[in-house]
Design an enzyme around this catalytic site. Structure first.
Site, PDB file in Angstrom:
ATOM      1  CG  HIS A 129       4.555 -82.464  32.758  1.00 21.53           C
ATOM      2  ND1 HIS A 129       4.895 -83.187  33.866  1.00 21.53           N
ATOM      3  CD2 HIS A 129       4.128 -81.258  33.235  1.00 21.53           C
ATOM      4  CE1 HIS A 129       4.694 -82.457  34.961  1.00 21.53           C
ATOM      5  NE2 HIS A 129       4.224 -81.278  34.588  1.00 21.53           N
ATOM      6  CD  GLU A 178       5.287 -86.548  33.712  1.00 22.11           C
ATOM      7  OE1 GLU A 178       6.101 -85.614  33.840  1.00 22.11           O
ATOM      8  OE2 GLU A 178       4.074 -86.422  33.892  1.00 22.11           O
ATOM      9  NE  ARG A 216       4.124 -83.387  39.760  1.00 23.12           N
ATOM     10  CZ  ARG A 216       4.096 -82.173  39.177  1.00 23.12           C
ATOM     11  NH1 ARG A 216       3.253 -81.922  38.208  1.00 23.12           N
ATOM     12  NH2 ARG A 216       4.935 -81.227  39.563  1.00 23.12           N
TER      13      ARG A 216
HETATM   14  P1  NAP Z   1      -2.852 -76.307  45.426  1.00 19.84           P
HETATM   15  O1  NAP Z   1      -3.419 -74.939  45.402  1.00 19.84           O
HETATM   16  O2  NAP Z   1      -2.041 -76.732  46.584  1.00 19.84           O
HETATM   17  O3  NAP Z   1      -4.063 -77.325  45.230  1.00 19.84           O
HETATM   18  C1  NAP Z   1      -3.972 -78.691  45.452  1.00 19.84           C
HETATM   19  C2  NAP Z   1      -5.361 -79.222  45.773  1.00 19.84           C
HETATM   20  O4  NAP Z   1      -5.286 -80.651  45.904  1.00 19.84           O
HETATM   21  C3  NAP Z   1      -5.925 -78.663  47.056  1.00 19.84           C
HETATM   22  O5  NAP Z   1      -7.241 -78.244  46.815  1.00 19.84           O
HETATM   23  C4  NAP Z   1      -5.921 -79.832  48.016  1.00 19.84           C
HETATM   24  O6  NAP Z   1      -7.094 -79.743  48.766  1.00 19.84           O
HETATM   25  C5  NAP Z   1      -5.973 -81.032  47.074  1.00 19.84           C
HETATM   26  N1  NAP Z   1      -5.343 -82.189  47.693  1.00 19.84           N
HETATM   27  C6  NAP Z   1      -4.112 -82.269  48.272  1.00 19.84           C
HETATM   28  N2  NAP Z   1      -3.910 -83.474  48.757  1.00 19.84           N
HETATM   29  C7  NAP Z   1      -5.023 -84.192  48.521  1.00 19.84           C
HETATM   30  C8  NAP Z   1      -5.437 -85.498  48.811  1.00 19.84           C
HETATM   31  N3  NAP Z   1      -4.638 -86.361  49.457  1.00 19.84           N
HETATM   32  N4  NAP Z   1      -6.668 -85.904  48.429  1.00 19.84           N
HETATM   33  C9  NAP Z   1      -7.479 -85.059  47.771  1.00 19.84           C
HETATM   34  N5  NAP Z   1      -7.143 -83.795  47.443  1.00 19.84           N
HETATM   35  C10 NAP Z   1      -5.946 -83.362  47.830  1.00 19.84           C
HETATM   36  O7  NAP Z   1      -1.953 -76.555  44.165  1.00 19.84           O
HETATM   37  P2  NAP Z   1      -2.115 -75.977  42.680  1.00 19.84           P
HETATM   38  O8  NAP Z   1      -1.324 -74.748  42.523  1.00 19.84           O
HETATM   39  O9  NAP Z   1      -3.557 -75.938  42.324  1.00 19.84           O
HETATM   40  O10 NAP Z   1      -1.382 -77.159  41.863  1.00 19.84           O
HETATM   41  C11 NAP Z   1      -1.918 -78.441  41.886  1.00 19.84           C
HETATM   42  C12 NAP Z   1      -0.993 -79.455  41.240  1.00 19.84           C
HETATM   43  O11 NAP Z   1      -1.030 -79.309  39.821  1.00 19.84           O
HETATM   44  C13 NAP Z   1       0.499 -79.324  41.569  1.00 19.84           C
HETATM   45  O12 NAP Z   1       0.807 -79.913  42.812  1.00 19.84           O
HETATM   46  C14 NAP Z   1       1.146 -80.054  40.410  1.00 19.84           C
HETATM   47  O13 NAP Z   1       1.298 -81.422  40.736  1.00 19.84           O
HETATM   48  C15 NAP Z   1       0.130 -79.912  39.274  1.00 19.84           C
HETATM   49  N6  NAP Z   1       0.642 -79.067  38.170  1.00 19.84           N
HETATM   50  C16 NAP Z   1       0.781 -79.609  36.940  1.00 19.84           C
HETATM   51  C17 NAP Z   1       1.218 -78.819  35.902  1.00 19.84           C
HETATM   52  C18 NAP Z   1       1.366 -79.361  34.512  1.00 19.84           C
HETATM   53  O14 NAP Z   1       2.216 -78.875  33.774  1.00 19.84           O
HETATM   54  N7  NAP Z   1       0.568 -80.336  34.107  1.00 19.84           N
HETATM   55  C19 NAP Z   1       1.561 -77.485  36.111  1.00 19.84           C
HETATM   56  C20 NAP Z   1       1.405 -76.977  37.391  1.00 19.84           C
HETATM   57  C21 NAP Z   1       0.933 -77.773  38.423  1.00 19.84           C
HETATM   58  P3  NAP Z   1      -7.207 -80.267  50.241  1.00 19.84           P
HETATM   59  O15 NAP Z   1      -5.929 -79.832  50.923  1.00 19.84           O
HETATM   60  O16 NAP Z   1      -8.422 -79.662  50.772  1.00 19.84           O
HETATM   61  O17 NAP Z   1      -7.339 -81.738  50.094  1.00 19.84           O
HETATM   62  C1  8YV Z   2       6.457 -77.792  35.347  1.00 19.19           C
HETATM   63  C2  8YV Z   2       4.582 -78.540  36.895  1.00 19.19           C
HETATM   64  O1  8YV Z   2       6.429 -78.075  33.997  1.00 19.19           O
HETATM   65  O2  8YV Z   2       4.577 -76.640  38.268  1.00 19.19           O
HETATM   66  C3  8YV Z   2       4.434 -77.846  38.190  1.00 19.19           C
HETATM   67  O3  8YV Z   2       4.140 -78.543  39.184  1.00 19.19           O
HETATM   68  O4  8YV Z   2       4.305 -79.687  36.779  1.00 19.19           O
HETATM   69  C4  8YV Z   2       5.007 -77.788  35.709  1.00 19.19           C
HETATM   70  O5  8YV Z   2       4.660 -76.457  35.755  1.00 19.19           O
HETATM   71  C5  8YV Z   2       7.419 -78.704  35.961  1.00 19.19           C
HETATM   72  O6  8YV Z   2       7.439 -78.638  37.330  1.00 19.19           O
HETATM   73  C6  8YV Z   2       8.809 -78.368  35.411  1.00 19.19           C
HETATM   74  O7  8YV Z   2       9.594 -79.441  35.444  1.00 19.19           O
END
Ligand code: NAP
Ligand code: 8YV
Length: 319
Positions: free
Chosen positions: A278, A260, A231
């Site tokens: 994104h 964004e 994020r």
């Molecule tokens: P997840 O499995 O919940 O992983 C999140 C990780 O972040 C966990 O390992 C958690 O570890 C760590 N975390 C949470 N709070 C923290 C803090 N305050 N300080 C340090 N580490 C912290 O989630 P995921 O499925 O991998 O997804 C992660 C993130 O990717 C989503 O929340 C979203 O924002 C982003 N994302 C972006 C896209 C894109 O299109 N660019 C797409 C999908 C997701 P601990 O709890 O051990 O700290």
């Molecule tokens: C999406 C994402 O594009 O899953 C997430 O957290 O950031 C992306 O996969 C977004 O949430 C759709 O608006």
């Protein structure tokens, strides 16, 4: 049919299924949203959220007294006040796992694009400059040490890919992860000092706000590269701009931004960064899977079978 609200546009694949099963009110299309909420708010039992940067919080919950469930399009749900939802006995669902590999693939693509300057090289060829001389040599992925910020589902998938590229991996998070061979750093600054490449896959929200700040960037150093697919709010964007301007770090590859879809003009003007709008999960394949999971969560809930993927703040116990 059960009344639900869509807060933003969803792909037809998901929206059509919702319209076949529910009476759908398209909130973002209403010229006067308050008037629409006043008119239909009393009968709405579900929200399909995402897509229009609309916050789903106490103010919306107040307008929907019969609300039971919020299904978020995306695994990150920082635009939903899930804590408040939990207090009110509502359920929030998200779309974990189905996008993990897609986003991890994109993270590696963005890393390679940034290190080997692929968009810049492409622009160079198109401008006819190859006819004059070869593109200057770039930095390399070889010898890089990678630190992952947030070793969750996507972070682990990124780590596996980095290992396949033959690079050492370490990570920072709130807690040490079980069963991973990577070095854990409880301190982000200390990890940044020991690596030269940070990949952030941490979620948004207050606890991660600006955790990659000027001190972390300084520790990363002049050969440093920052990749962010988590994020935008995790990085202090202004500190990042200053660090890039002043060569405190080398470069950045960003898929996410603080405000964004607005991206700071200073970043857009820089030629030594790679900027994506994104698109981490943005393939037809993966967006359909996310859309299906959102639909399945709502259908399962209203069929009385409970949510499929509730978030931690609104756990579900089968009665
Ligand atoms: P997840 O499995 O919940 O992983 C999140 C990780 O972040 C966990 O390992 C958690 O570890 C760590 N975390 C949470 N709070 C923290 C803090 N305050 N300080 C340090 N580490 C912290 O989630 P995921 O499925 O991998 O997804 C992660 C993130 O990717 C989503 O929340 C979203 O924002 C982003 N994302 C972006 C896209 C894109 O299109 N660019 C797409 C999908 C997701 P601990 O709890 O051990 O700290
Ligand atoms: C999406 C994402 O594009 O899953 C997430 O957290 O950031 C992306 O996969 C977004 O949430 C759709 O608006």
């Amino acid at each position: 049919m059960t009344d639900i609200i869509m807060t933003g546009p969803l792909m037809a694949y998901a929206a059509d299924q919702l319209k076949a099963r529910f009476t759908v009110h398209e909130l973002w299309k209403a010229e006067d949203r308050a008037a629409l909420l006043k008119e239909i708010g009393g009968k709405v039992r579900g929200v399909a959220g995402g897509g229009a940067h609309v916050r789903i919080d106490g103010a919306l919950f107040d307008a929907l007294p019969k609300l039971e469930v919020v299904a978020n399009f995306g695994v990150g749900y920082d635009s939903v006040d899930a804590k408040e939802a939990g207090k009110r006995g509502l359920i929030v669902t998200n779309t974990p796992d189905v996008l993990t590999d897609e986003v991890a693939d994109l993270a590696l693509g963005l890393l390679l694009a940034t290190v080997r300057q692929l968009p810049q090289v492409d622009r160079y060829l198109r401008a006819g400059k190859w006819l004059e001389k070869a593109y200057p040599l770039t930095t390399s992925l070889r010898t890089r040490k990678v630190g992952i910020v947030g070793l969750g589902r996507i972070g682990k998938a990124v780590a596996q890919r980095i290992e396949a590229f033959g690079l050492p991996v370490s990570y920072h998070g709130r807690t040490r992860q079980a069963d991973v061979p990577y070095r854990y750093y409880p301190s982000l600054v200390e990890m940044a000092a020991d690596v030269d490449t940070l990949i952030s896959v941490a979620p948004g929200g207050a606890s991660t706000h600006h955790m990659i700040n000027a001190d972390v960037l300084k520790a990363l150093g002049p050969n440093g590269i920052v990749i962010n697919v988590g994020r935008g709010t995790v990085i202090d964007e202004q500190a990042l701009i200053e660090a890039l301007k002043n060569k405190v770090i080398l470069s950045a590859g960003l898929d996410v931004f603080e405000d964004e879809p607005r991206v700071p003009a200073e970043l857009i003007a820089m030629d030594h960064v790679v900027l994506l709008p994104h698109v981490g999960s943005a393939s037809v394949h993966t967006r359909e899977q996310m859309g299906q999971l959102l639909v399945d969560n709502l259908v399962s809930w209203f069929d009385g079978k409970g949510p499929l993927t509730p978030v931690a703040e609104t756990p579900w116990k089968k009665a």
